[in-house]
Scaffold this motif. Structure first.
Motif, short mmCIF file in Angstrom:
data_model
loop_
_atom_site.label_atom_id
_atom_site.label_comp_id
_atom_site.label_asym_id
_atom_site.label_seq_id
_atom_site.Cartn_x
_atom_site.Cartn_y
_atom_site.Cartn_z
N SER A 158 1.96 5.98 3.42
CA SER A 158 2.43 6.40 2.89
C SER A 158 2.09 7.96 2.70
O SER A 158 2.89 8.62 2.16
CB SER A 158 1.42 6.05 1.38
OG SER A 158 1.45 6.91 -0.23
N ASN A 177 10.65 4.38 -3.73
CA ASN A 177 9.39 3.23 -4.83
C ASN A 177 10.51 1.94 -5.39
O ASN A 177 10.36 0.83 -5.02
CB ASN A 177 9.00 3.55 -6.05
CG ASN A 177 7.42 3.52 -5.45
OD1 ASN A 177 7.33 4.09 -3.52
ND2 ASN A 177 6.05 4.01 -5.72
N VAL A 227 4.96 9.13 4.01
CA VAL A 227 6.36 9.98 2.59
C VAL A 227 6.17 10.68 2.23
O VAL A 227 7.05 11.11 1.95
CB VAL A 227 6.75 8.07 2.53
CG1 VAL A 227 7.15 8.23 1.31
CG2 VAL A 227 6.92 7.11 3.19
N ASN A 241 0.66 -1.64 -0.26
CA ASN A 241 -0.05 -0.19 -0.27
C ASN A 241 0.83 1.10 -0.29
O ASN A 241 0.78 2.27 -0.59
CB ASN A 241 -0.75 -0.35 1.35
CG ASN A 241 -2.05 -0.74 0.73
OD1 ASN A 241 -3.42 -0.58 0.41
ND2 ASN A 241 -2.27 -2.09 1.72
N VAL A 242 2.16 1.24 0.49
CA VAL A 242 2.13 2.28 0.52
C VAL A 242 3.36 2.28 -0.88
O VAL A 242 3.04 4.02 -1.25
CB VAL A 242 4.12 2.31 1.12
CG1 VAL A 242 5.37 3.28 0.95
CG2 VAL A 242 3.77 2.16 3.11
N THR A 265 0.57 3.60 -3.06
CA THR A 265 -0.62 4.72 -2.48
C THR A 265 0.04 6.05 -3.07
O THR A 265 -0.03 6.98 -3.66
CB THR A 265 -0.88 4.95 -1.35
OG1 THR A 265 -1.87 3.97 -1.00
CG2 THR A 265 -1.51 5.91 -1.04
N THR A 266 2.07 5.56 -3.10
CA THR A 266 2.52 6.43 -3.17
C THR A 266 3.03 7.16 -5.12
O THR A 266 2.93 8.06 -5.77
CB THR A 266 4.24 6.56 -3.02
OG1 THR A 266 4.28 6.44 -1.40
CG2 THR A 266 5.14 7.63 -3.07
N TYR A 280 0.02 9.02 -6.05
CA TYR A 280 0.52 10.67 -5.47
C TYR A 280 1.30 11.32 -7.01
O TYR A 280 0.90 12.14 -6.98
CB TYR A 280 1.27 10.64 -4.54
CG TYR A 280 2.05 12.05 -4.45
CD1 TYR A 280 1.58 13.04 -3.73
CD2 TYR A 280 3.19 12.13 -4.66
CE1 TYR A 280 1.75 14.54 -3.99
CE2 TYR A 280 4.11 13.02 -4.36
CZ TYR A 280 3.31 14.30 -4.46
OH TYR A 280 3.84 15.89 -3.94
N ASP A 320 -1.67 3.18 4.40
CA ASP A 320 -2.06 4.86 3.33
C ASP A 320 -1.72 5.12 4.41
O ASP A 320 -1.09 6.54 3.78
CB ASP A 320 -3.36 4.42 3.72
CG ASP A 320 -4.27 3.19 2.29
OD1 ASP A 320 -3.21 2.65 1.65
OD2 ASP A 320 -5.25 3.09 2.51
#
Length: 448
Positions: free
Chosen positions: A392, A414, A395, A249-250, A253-254, A257, A389
């Motif tokens: 992220s 990533n 981050v 998910n990190v 979701t990144t 973005y 989430d």
């Protein structure tokens, strides 16, 4: 203890069994239950997709994009209380009472939100957004807990890829209906009533499947005592799965973005060049096309690739597909790719996540114990997923603030995370193999 197989009738395959064999290896007598399970997950995703569409205007008009972002923290905090409550309830009832009770609880919640929206209650958009984040992940986790309970590992490896087709089909149709209703001026509370009816309808396939299944425990026997968080923390295998979900998910979701940042930057540049340029229409059209191709690609992968990948490459092939795609895709972005390339990289990543990776995540739970399937899975697929989430968001906050990272910088982050992700997947595969070997040995001894 793994779930007992659905009882099947010996003999030739029915027309339904043969039709489903287009997608995977379906044995005689399995087709009816597979279709019921597909219908079940289709209804759940359709219901969630309708609710998700209603959620957006309520949160954006009631608080804005910033409040929407901050509400994710509220979801994680509330899940810290929901998961122990779910574990407590699961320890006191059998699996059908658990499913019916949880479903009716969420139907009642929908009706309460209908009344609150109609009354114009303050901050209802924020409360609804937080609730939807819990509703979506908990009911889907419960469905897959049930599927893991009623299918043996051998049957699950063959049939989960087909069942997940219902999931990928339900996701795009819900927003289509909700969008049409909004376009015709139907009020949000009436659209929510549609979702409540669909959610109630999802109980029928559960009951029909349960009537056909052999219980993994005597009728009426609840699960063993113990909380979901405790089960995760006590098992090295489950801890690795939880870390995998967080990392997935990190990265994802990144990546979203990055897409948003590039789209916004391009819209701003085109507005400067032409003051009459409609930036809102440009962004809306971009995301409409982007999500359409993600859903179409996910459906095609689920229908024609996932089962074959699992059959020929096993869990290893399914579990490693997404991190390898992410690694290659973000390496391309880190090299300086523009919006057009980033879009298709993210399309490939998201479509693989919704299809192949989603199936792999469910296969991981087949060799676990019953209380782990229901309680620990609920913790992993809700709290730890939302935790990813939130991480992220941290981050992005640190990257844009303290580190001043651009798109290439975030893509490089990533890439590093994808390498860690691959390492975690390899460790999980080793643990999974150790769990499966004793069960396979017992089956060989019984059939010898």
């Amino acid at each position: 203890m793994a779930g007992q197989p659905i009882p099947i009738q010996a003999g030739q395959k029915s027309w339904l069994d043969r039709s489903l064999s287009l997608f995977s290896d379906v044995h005689a007598g399995e087709g009816v239950t597979v279709v019921l399970m597909m219908t079940n997950i289709f209804l759940l995703l359709f219901c969630y997709s309708v609710i998700k569409t209603v959620r957006e205007p309520l949160i954006l008009l009631g608080g804005g994009a910033e409040v929407r972002s901050y509400s994710a923290a509220g979801q994680a905090l509330l899940l810290m209380g929901f998961v122990p409550f779910y574990s407590w309830f699961a320890s006191r009832v059998d699996r059908m009472k658990l499913i019916v009770g949880t479903t009716l609880f969420f139907v009642i919640c929908i009706e309460l939100f209908v009344a609150a929206v109609a009354a114009g209650t303050s901050y209802i958009g924020v409360l609804f957004f937080i609730w939807v984040g819990i509703f979506s992940v908990s009911l889907i986790a419960q469905f897959w807990s049930y599927a893991n309970d009623i299918y043996s590992k051998e049957a699950g490896d063959r049939l989960f890829p087909i069942i997940t087709i219902g999931m990928t089909a339900g996701a795009p149709l819900g927003p289509l209906l909700a969008g049409q209703l909004f376009g015709q001026g139907v009020e949000p509370q009436l659209i929510l009533q549609v979702s409540a009816a669909v959610l109630l309808a999802s109980l029928l396939p559960y009951m029909l499947v349960n009537a056909r299944a052999r219980r993994a425990a005597p009728k009426g026997t609840p699960l063993a005592a113990g909380g979901g968080f405790g089960l995760v923390l006590r098992s090295g295998y489950l801890r690795l799965i939880a870390l995998l979900i967080i990392l997935l998910n990190v990265v994802n979701t990144t990546g979203e973005y990055l897409v948003s940042r590039l789209v916004t930057t391009q819209a701003d540049a085109m507005t400067v060049a032409d003051p009459t340029f409609n930036a809102e229409a440009f962004i809306g059209a971009f995301y409409g096309s982007y999500q359409f191709w993600v859903n179409v690609t996910a459906f095609l992968l689920q229908a024609f690739v996932t089962s074959r990948l699992v059959k020929h490459r096993g869990l290893r092939g399914a579990l490693l597909a997404l991190p390898l795609i992410a690694l290659g895709g973000y390496a391309i972005i880190a090299a300086g790719a523009g919006l057009a390339v980033v879009r298709w990289v993210k399309t490939a990543e998201n479509a693989t996540d919704y299809s192949i990776m989603n199936t792999a995540r469910q296969l991981l739970w087949l060799p676990t114990r019953r209380e782990e399937k229901y309680k620990a899975k609920q913790a992993v697929d809700t709290f730890f997923m939302r935790g990813g989430d939130m991480l992220s968001a941290a981050v992005v906050f640190i990257g844009t603030g303290a580190l001043q990272l651009g798109v290439r910088g975030f893509a490089t982050v990533n890439v590093a995370l994808a390498l860690v992700w691959i390492g975690l997947a390899v460790l999980i595969l080793r643990r999974h193999r150790l769990l499966v070997q004793p069960a396979a040995r017992d089956i060989r001894e019984k059939t010898a």
